[in-house]
Scaffold this motif. Structure first.
Motif, PDB file in Angstrom:
ATOM      1  N   HIS A 108      -3.453  -1.426  -7.017  1.00 38.09           N
ATOM      2  CA  HIS A 108      -2.009  -1.601  -7.250  1.00 38.09           C
ATOM      3  C   HIS A 108      -1.309  -1.628  -5.790  1.00 38.09           C
ATOM      4  O   HIS A 108      -1.357  -0.732  -5.108  1.00 38.09           O
TER       5      HIS A 108
ATOM      6  N   GLN B 113      12.978   8.089  -1.001  1.00 37.24           N
ATOM      7  CA  GLN B 113      12.152   7.368  -2.062  1.00 37.24           C
ATOM      8  C   GLN B 113      12.308   5.981  -2.362  1.00 37.24           C
ATOM      9  O   GLN B 113      11.433   5.139  -2.545  1.00 37.24           O
ATOM     10  N   GLU B 114      13.695   5.477  -2.117  1.00 30.52           N
ATOM     11  CA  GLU B 114      13.802   3.942  -2.511  1.00 30.52           C
ATOM     12  C   GLU B 114      13.055   3.013  -1.415  1.00 30.52           C
ATOM     13  O   GLU B 114      12.998   1.746  -1.685  1.00 30.52           O
TER      14      GLU B 114
ATOM     15  N   LEU C 233       9.893   3.083  -0.693  1.00 30.83           N
ATOM     16  CA  LEU C 233       8.659   2.797  -1.398  1.00 30.83           C
ATOM     17  C   LEU C 233       8.667   1.757  -2.629  1.00 30.83           C
ATOM     18  O   LEU C 233       9.694   2.326  -3.497  1.00 30.83           O
ATOM     19  N   ARG C 234       8.258   0.598  -2.785  1.00 29.60           N
ATOM     20  CA  ARG C 234       8.637  -0.333  -3.657  1.00 29.60           C
ATOM     21  C   ARG C 234       7.377  -0.822  -4.238  1.00 29.60           C
ATOM     22  O   ARG C 234       6.175  -1.079  -3.515  1.00 29.60           O
ATOM     23  N   ASP C 235       7.175  -0.668  -5.577  1.00 25.63           N
ATOM     24  CA  ASP C 235       5.950  -1.384  -6.204  1.00 25.63           C
ATOM     25  C   ASP C 235       6.180  -2.716  -6.374  1.00 25.63           C
ATOM     26  O   ASP C 235       7.139  -3.178  -6.930  1.00 25.63           O
TER      27      ASP C 235
ATOM     28  N   ARG D 293       2.764   5.772  -8.817  1.00 28.01           N
ATOM     29  CA  ARG D 293       3.780   6.080  -7.318  1.00 28.01           C
ATOM     30  C   ARG D 293       3.497   7.265  -6.676  1.00 28.01           C
ATOM     31  O   ARG D 293       3.654   7.480  -5.482  1.00 28.01           O
TER      32      ARG D 293
ATOM     33  N   VAL E 127      -4.466   2.512  -4.995  1.00 25.00           N
ATOM     34  CA  VAL E 127      -3.054   1.953  -4.432  1.00 25.00           C
ATOM     35  C   VAL E 127      -3.554   1.347  -2.935  1.00 25.00           C
ATOM     36  O   VAL E 127      -4.238   1.840  -2.234  1.00 25.00           O
TER      37      VAL E 127
ATOM     38  N   ALA F  51       0.507   6.695  -4.315  1.00 26.22           N
ATOM     39  CA  ALA F  51       0.767   6.153  -3.036  1.00 26.22           C
ATOM     40  C   ALA F  51       1.625   7.164  -2.178  1.00 26.22           C
ATOM     41  O   ALA F  51       1.333   7.184  -1.022  1.00 26.22           O
ATOM     42  N   ILE F  52       2.588   7.916  -2.826  1.00 28.00           N
ATOM     43  CA  ILE F  52       3.256   9.127  -1.583  1.00 28.00           C
ATOM     44  C   ILE F  52       2.135  10.018  -1.295  1.00 28.00           C
ATOM     45  O   ILE F  52       2.267  10.417  -0.120  1.00 28.00           O
TER      46      ILE F  52
ATOM     47  N   PHE G 174       1.815  -1.572  -2.925  1.00 26.81           N
ATOM     48  CA  PHE G 174       3.070  -1.088  -3.005  1.00 26.81           C
ATOM     49  C   PHE G 174       3.546  -1.356  -1.633  1.00 26.81           C
ATOM     50  O   PHE G 174       2.649  -1.757  -0.496  1.00 26.81           O
TER      51      PHE G 174
ATOM     52  N   VAL H  76      -1.076   0.745   0.277  1.00 24.84           N
ATOM     53  CA  VAL H  76       0.363   0.606   0.615  1.00 24.84           C
ATOM     54  C   VAL H  76       0.542  -0.146   1.908  1.00 24.84           C
ATOM     55  O   VAL H  76      -0.021   0.309   3.038  1.00 24.84           O
TER      56      VAL H  76
END
Length: 169
Positions: A115, A83-84, A86-88, A61, A23, A64-65, A117, A25
């Motif tokens: 990927h 949580q919201e 973080l967006r893919d 996800r 990922v 990423a976290i 984010f 980010v």
């Protein structure tokens, strides 16, 4: 007569090879200031948060976290960073792994799938760098951050920030 077993080339016995799926980010404020970090293993190389899956079945996800927490101390799902945030971005980069880092992967692995984010955090969010991974950090306007990146895929992701931020604000 004793038998000598040669270790697998490019692999450390105490650490499994990295999974070539990762990922990226882009951590940013609502004002589009981007968090940039200088790599400890390559001083002068600046980047956003990056990291590989720990297991093949680890959801992206979750990767990423975990990577954000490990590299910056920012806890996604906290009161300050829900949580919201973080967006893919549903962007995928496939790139050749720099030769200097190929020894971390299984023999013959030359490409990684990344990927992208985005993570929106309030201005002034405290950052605690992982000392083993990063030497320094700075918040920068998005265009300046893109110019500072050593990685073309990281720079391109940052250049997409206004588009993705506008879609979700």
């Amino acid at each position: 007569m004793s038998e000598i077993v040669a270790p697998l080339q490019g692999m450390k016995p105490d650490k499994p090879p990295k999974i070539p799926e990762s990922v990226l980010v882009v951590i940013h404020t609502p004002e589009l200031e981007v968090l940039m970090m200088e790599r400890a293993d390559r001083p002068g190389f600046w980047q956003c948060v990056t990291g590989s899956k720990d297991r093949l079945d680890e959801p992206l996800r979750a990767t990423a976290i975990r990577e954000v927490a490990e590299e910056t101390g920012i806890l996604i799902g906290s009161l300050e960073v829900p949580q919201e945030a973080l967006r893919d971005w549903e962007l995928i980069n496939v790139y050749e792994i720099y030769p200097v880092w190929r020894h971390r992967y299984a023999d013959g692995v030359t490409h990684n799938t990344e990927h992208v984010f985005g993570l929106t955090v309030p201005a002034g969010t405290p950052v605690q760098l992982a000392e083993r991974e990063h030497l320094a950090m700075r918040w920068m306007p998005w265009r300046d951050a893109a110019d500072l990146c050593f990685s073309a895929s990281n720079a391109e992701a940052i250049l997409q920030l206004p588009r993705f931020h506008g879609e979700h604000s």
